[in-house]
Enzyme design. Structure first.
Site, PDB file in Angstrom:
ATOM      1  N   SER A 136      45.056  43.666  53.161  1.00  0.00           N
ATOM      2  CA  SER A 136      44.687  42.430  52.463  1.00  0.00           C
ATOM      3  C   SER A 136      45.549  41.270  52.934  1.00  0.00           C
ATOM      4  O   SER A 136      46.660  41.460  53.439  1.00  0.00           O
ATOM      5  CB  SER A 136      44.849  42.604  50.944  1.00  0.00           C
ATOM      6  N   GLU A 137      45.036  40.068  52.763  1.00  0.00           N
ATOM      7  CA  GLU A 137      45.787  38.881  53.150  1.00  0.00           C
ATOM      8  C   GLU A 137      47.071  38.744  52.335  1.00  0.00           C
ATOM      9  O   GLU A 137      48.112  38.341  52.855  1.00  0.00           O
ATOM     10  CB  GLU A 137      44.911  37.632  52.988  1.00  0.00           C
ATOM     11  N   GLU A 138      46.999  39.097  51.055  1.00  0.00           N
ATOM     12  CA  GLU A 138      48.185  39.022  50.209  1.00  0.00           C
ATOM     13  C   GLU A 138      49.239  40.028  50.671  1.00  0.00           C
ATOM     14  O   GLU A 138      50.437  39.729  50.687  1.00  0.00           O
ATOM     15  CB  GLU A 138      47.812  39.286  48.745  1.00  0.00           C
ATOM     16  N   GLY A 153      39.090  41.736  42.115  1.00  0.00           N
ATOM     17  CA  GLY A 153      39.926  40.633  42.567  1.00  0.00           C
ATOM     18  C   GLY A 153      40.199  40.789  44.047  1.00  0.00           C
ATOM     19  O   GLY A 153      41.352  40.898  44.472  1.00  0.00           O
ATOM     20  N   ASP A 184      47.043  39.166  39.527  1.00  0.00           N
ATOM     21  CA  ASP A 184      47.833  38.105  38.900  1.00  0.00           C
ATOM     22  C   ASP A 184      48.828  38.740  37.923  1.00  0.00           C
ATOM     23  O   ASP A 184      48.433  39.447  36.994  1.00  0.00           O
ATOM     24  CB  ASP A 184      46.890  37.160  38.153  1.00  0.00           C
ATOM     25  N   LEU A 225      44.592  45.288  43.861  1.00  0.00           N
ATOM     26  CA  LEU A 225      45.621  44.977  44.847  1.00  0.00           C
ATOM     27  C   LEU A 225      46.204  43.592  44.590  1.00  0.00           C
ATOM     28  O   LEU A 225      45.487  42.593  44.624  1.00  0.00           O
ATOM     29  CB  LEU A 225      45.046  45.050  46.264  1.00  0.00           C
TER      30      LEU A 225
END
Length: 239
Positions: free
Chosen positions: A218-220, A64, A143, A140
């Protein structure tokens, strides 16, 4: 990494923009998506993603991988290791593929050790990897599937952990990061209860070269930082 001015003037390649690849935050992993996958790991042509892989094998899997921020960082930190991102969302995986292609063109000879595959890792992981192949797996900001009825869809569960233990070599590591305390506790509980894994101590986590990168590469992770959210990290070893 600076790009030679003459070379950059001759190349019109630019990094893709995420706004052209927008998609819902998560995808239903149980839905009947259309994926191409090998019947056996030996049947997959990894050279289509890694021009220099030869007889070597992928060592890291970012499950993911989102928009690929951490995946790209992995490629920079470990230039001699091959890392793959597995992403179920079509537009997001397209973005990562285009991003890697652009980076390779902008930085000659670099980023040839990272790639992204659109697939459902919950279903087809063992179709891609041999037993005891992987050194590291990353989960990382997965959901959280907040509703109790959907907890079975969480990427960390008892059944899937047996598959992860199959593809991880002895001493291999599982990295988990989330901004949801309930999910963090769920993942820790299930992994610690599995006989194939043991949790790293706080000292071992701090000593890991990737610990800081897990939080903000990471972008998140960057989004959580902007929103001043909590981040929960845990690392587990394959025994």
């Amino acid at each position: 990494m600076e790009v030679d001015s003459k070379k950059s003037s001759d190349v019109v390649t630019k990094l893709p923009q995420k706004r052209f690849y927008r998609q819902r935050a998560h995808s239903n992993p149980i839905a009947d998506h259309s994926f191409q996958y090998p019947a056996h790991p030996d049947e997959y042509e990894w050279s289509q993603h890694y021009p220099d892989i030869g007889d070597r094998r992928v060592a890291f899997a970012d499950i993911g991988c989102g928009y690929g921020g951490f995946l790209v960082t992995l490629g920079e930190i470990y230039p001699d290791k091959f890392a793959v991102g597995m992403e179920i969302r079509v537009k997001v995986s397209d973005y990562v593929m285009d991003r890697i292609d652009a980076l390779r063109k902008l930085h000659e000879g670099q980023y040839r050790n990272v790639a992204c595959i659109r697939t459902n890792a919950m279903k087809y992981l063992t179709n891609f990897f041999h037993k005891a192949q992987l050194e590291k797996m990353f989960f990382l900001y997965p959901d959280p599937h907040f509703k109790k009825a959907k907890h079975k869809w969480r990427i960390i569960n008892s059944a899937l952990l047996s598959e992860y233990s199959y593809v991880l070599r002895k001493g291999g590591l599982i990295y988990t990061v989330t901004d949801v305390r309930d999910l963090h506790e769920w993942m820790c509980k299930h992994i610690e209860q599995h006989p194939a894994f043991e949790r790293l101590s706080e000292a071992e986590v701090e000593a890991d070269i990737l610990s800081e990168k897990l939080l903000d590469s990471s972008e998140e992770g960057k989004k959580v930082t902007r929103n001043k959210g909590d981040k929960f990290v845990a690392i587990f070893r394959r025994v």
